[in-house]
Design a protein around this motif. Structure first.
Motif, short mmCIF file in Angstrom:
data_model
loop_
_atom_site.label_atom_id
_atom_site.label_comp_id
_atom_site.label_asym_id
_atom_site.label_seq_id
_atom_site.Cartn_x
_atom_site.Cartn_y
_atom_site.Cartn_z
N PHE A 186 0.87 -1.16 0.00
CA PHE A 186 0.00 0.00 0.00
C PHE A 186 0.91 1.22 0.00
O PHE A 186 1.92 1.22 0.71
CB PHE A 186 -0.81 -0.10 1.29
N ALA A 187 0.61 2.20 -0.79
CA ALA A 187 1.37 3.46 -0.77
C ALA A 187 0.39 4.61 -0.98
O ALA A 187 -0.39 4.59 -1.93
CB ALA A 187 2.44 3.47 -1.85
N GLU A 188 0.43 5.55 -0.08
CA GLU A 188 -0.47 6.70 -0.16
C GLU A 188 0.23 7.93 0.41
O GLU A 188 1.14 7.81 1.22
CB GLU A 188 -1.74 6.47 0.68
N ALA A 189 -0.24 9.09 0.00
CA ALA A 189 0.21 10.33 0.62
C ALA A 189 -0.39 10.38 2.02
O ALA A 189 -1.57 10.08 2.19
CB ALA A 189 -0.24 11.53 -0.20
N PRO A 190 0.40 10.75 3.04
CA PRO A 190 -0.15 10.79 4.41
C PRO A 190 -0.93 12.08 4.67
O PRO A 190 -0.57 12.90 5.50
CB PRO A 190 1.11 10.70 5.27
N LEU A 191 -2.01 12.24 3.93
CA LEU A 191 -2.84 13.44 4.03
C LEU A 191 -4.16 13.13 4.71
O LEU A 191 -4.70 12.03 4.59
CB LEU A 191 -3.13 13.98 2.63
N ASN A 214 -1.15 17.59 6.50
CA ASN A 214 -0.16 16.53 6.55
C ASN A 214 0.56 16.63 7.89
O ASN A 214 1.31 17.57 8.14
CB ASN A 214 0.84 16.68 5.40
N GLY A 215 0.32 15.66 8.76
CA GLY A 215 0.92 15.67 10.09
C GLY A 215 2.38 15.27 10.10
O GLY A 215 3.01 15.23 11.16
N GLU A 240 -1.97 11.14 13.91
CA GLU A 240 -2.65 9.99 14.54
C GLU A 240 -3.92 9.62 13.78
O GLU A 240 -4.15 8.45 13.47
CB GLU A 240 -2.97 10.31 15.99
N LYS A 241 -4.75 10.60 13.46
CA LYS A 241 -6.00 10.31 12.75
C LYS A 241 -5.72 9.80 11.33
O LYS A 241 -6.39 8.89 10.85
CB LYS A 241 -6.90 11.56 12.70
N THR A 242 -4.70 10.37 10.69
CA THR A 242 -4.30 9.90 9.35
C THR A 242 -3.93 8.43 9.41
O THR A 242 -4.39 7.62 8.59
CB THR A 242 -3.12 10.73 8.81
N LEU A 260 -5.66 5.23 7.55
CA LEU A 260 -4.88 4.48 6.57
C LEU A 260 -4.65 3.03 7.00
O LEU A 260 -4.65 2.13 6.17
CB LEU A 260 -3.55 5.18 6.29
N LEU A 261 -4.48 2.79 8.30
CA LEU A 261 -4.28 1.41 8.76
C LEU A 261 -5.52 0.56 8.50
O LEU A 261 -5.41 -0.62 8.17
CB LEU A 261 -3.90 1.37 10.24
N ARG A 262 -6.68 1.17 8.60
CA ARG A 262 -7.92 0.43 8.30
C ARG A 262 -7.96 -0.02 6.84
O ARG A 262 -8.56 -1.05 6.52
CB ARG A 262 -9.14 1.30 8.58
#
Length: 167
Positions: A29-34, A66-67, A82-84, A88-90
């Motif tokens: 999985f690869a995503e922008a951490p936004l 972006n945290g 944390e919320k990001t 994303l983990l889900r």
């Protein structure tokens, strides 16, 4: 315990990209951490993360945050980060009622000049626990192989396990 009930995630983190590997299944999985946020009565309400957040860009009342973006440190805004990660983990974890909370191995890969401070290491550990991790490891060094990850072996000749600290 049977591997069926294990959840191990290897997260390679940069300010503009989060790469994840679900070790047991091999899913990547690869995503922008936004994180997409809507302002509602003075509160910032999280709506979506990653590509789903990007899809909301430009809509009225939507802010992208972006945290993990700051000129000096990889952990810039704890609440947003944390919320990001929660969202994303889900997306990467297999859906199952029998799955345990994941073991997360975090591999920060940017803004490492001089090494991570104890404050940053502890911040990342708390961040991952808050995002739902059962157990947290923080690794600095060469990329870990899938075999290393499956056995939770952290080769000292290729890097340093920053957290938990060895006794």
């Amino acid at each position: 315990m049977n591997k069926l009930f294990h959840n191990t995630l290897y997260l390679r983190l940069q300010p503009d990209q989060l790469h994840a590997l679900h070790v047991e299944s091999g899913r990547t999985f690869a995503e922008a951490p936004l994180l997409a946020l809507r302002h509602d009565k003075g509160r910032r309400v999280p709506l979506a993360a990653g590509s789903e957040a990007l899809a909301l860009r430009g809509q009225e009342g939507i802010e992208l945050a972006n945290g993990f973006e700051h000129p000096r440190t990889l952990l810039a805004d704890f609440g947003v980060a944390e919320k990001t990660l929660q969202l994303l983990l889900r997306k990467i974890l297999p859906a199952s009622l029998l799955q345990r909370a994941p073991t997360v191995i975090l591999h920060p890969q940017a803004l490492l000049e001089g090494g991570l401070t104890q404050l940053e290491i502890r911040g990342f550990a708390e961040l991952l626990r808050g995002a739902g991790a059962r157990q947290v490891f923080i690794w600095s060094g060469a990329e870990l192989s899938r075999t290393d990850l499956q056995t939770q072996r952290f080769p000292a000749e290729r890097g340093t396990l920053l957290y938990p600290e060895p006794h």
